[in-house]
Design an enzyme around this catalytic site. Structure first.
Site, PDB file in Angstrom:
ATOM      1  N   CYS A  46     -54.644 -31.181  28.686  1.00 31.45           N
ATOM      2  CA  CYS A  46     -55.192 -29.828  28.643  1.00 31.45           C
ATOM      3  C   CYS A  46     -54.362 -28.921  29.541  1.00 31.45           C
ATOM      4  CB  CYS A  46     -56.651 -29.832  29.114  1.00 31.45           C
ATOM      5  SG  CYS A  46     -57.341 -28.181  29.362  1.00 31.45           S
ATOM      6  N   TYR A 198     -55.280 -19.588  22.208  1.00 29.90           N
ATOM      7  CA  TYR A 198     -56.640 -19.933  21.784  1.00 29.90           C
ATOM      8  C   TYR A 198     -57.190 -18.840  20.865  1.00 29.90           C
ATOM      9  CZ  TYR A 198     -56.705 -23.759  25.119  1.00 29.90           C
ATOM     10  OH  TYR A 198     -56.421 -24.930  25.802  1.00 29.90           O
TER      11      TYR A 198
END
Length: 252
Positions: A46, A198
């Site tokens: 991540c 995102y």
């Protein structure tokens, strides 16, 4: 990160808007910043969490702040009702003895693998119903989450209190002389790069996707131009901005 359905539902125009992190304590008491008390739960894969891992290494905090590797159990991260069976969890490859030591503050779960991170959130706040995300800076003595915002954790690890716990010769990655420039670059990185990818992935319309994609491309151009004549993003030394940029740049 792991998202509830409501978290990734785009706005009416199709734009994805990130929700704010929940636990944001940054002013830590001196008695809290001691070797072994604060643990970092993070996932190497991540980018948000990886920058906290990078700062921990750069400041020489490996012995003072234990790292607990996590993995995402994706089929079951779609909502809080599934928390009893899924979500972010401690890496199953971790030896049980290491896990037990790292999670000693949660005695009833200390020898159970896999260990799910929703347990940390509900231990911190029994009424918690928000996002379960990494990284997490966990206070093992008081059994609570100190902070789950990666930008805060990066800054915390660079603070004078933590610098005394690690490599005392490690450079200050947020020097006062460069702070204004670093803040400006950090904002550009967040809006146009780290978060914009995102906004591409969770866009609810073609227009929202194209707008986010354009911002990512423009920011990558800005970064390339900035680095064409210098080694670092700010000044002539490694700074927090480089740490924030590197994980996302490497996977883009």
């Amino acid at each position: 990160e792991a998202y509830n359905e409501a978290d990734i539902t785009p706005a009416q125009d199709g734009t994805f808007n990130r929700l704010a992190s929940t636990f944001r304590q940054t002013d830590l008491a001196s008695g809290t910043v001691v070797p072994g008390r604060l643990h970092l739960f993070a996932c190497y894969g991540c980018p948000w969490a990886h920058r906290a891992i990078l700062m921990r290494h750069l400041k020489g905090l490996e012995e003072a702040v234990p790292l607990i590797a996590t993995e995402g159990w994706w089929p079951l991260t779609r909502g809080m009702p599934a928390l009893a069976t899924g979500g972010w969890r401690v890496d199953r490859t971790m030896p049980a003895s290491t896990f037990a030591q790292s999670a000693s503050a949660l005695q009833k779960h200390a020898c159970q693998l896999p260990f799910y991170l929703w347990m940390l959130y509900t231990a911190s706040d029994p009424k918690f119903t928000g996002r379960v995300t990494v990284p997490i800076l966990w206070d093992a003595k008081d059994s609570k989450i100190v902070n789950n915002e990666s930008a805060d954790i990066v800054r915390i690890f660079n603070s004078p209190a933590f610098s005394k716990l690690g490599n005392t010769e490690a450079p200050d990655l947020y020097p006062a002389a460069l702070s204004a420039e670093i803040d400006e670059v950090n904002q550009r990185l967040h809006d146009g790069f780290n978060n914009a990818v995102y906004r591409c992935g969770f866009a609810g319309s073609a227009e929202a996707f194209q707008n986010a994609r354009k911002q990512v491309c423009e920011t990558m151009g800005y970064l390339e131009e900035r680095l064409s004549s210098r080694r670092y993003l700010c000044g002539d030394q490694l700074t927090e901005s480089d740490v924030r940029c590197s994980p996302r740049w490497c996977v883009s």
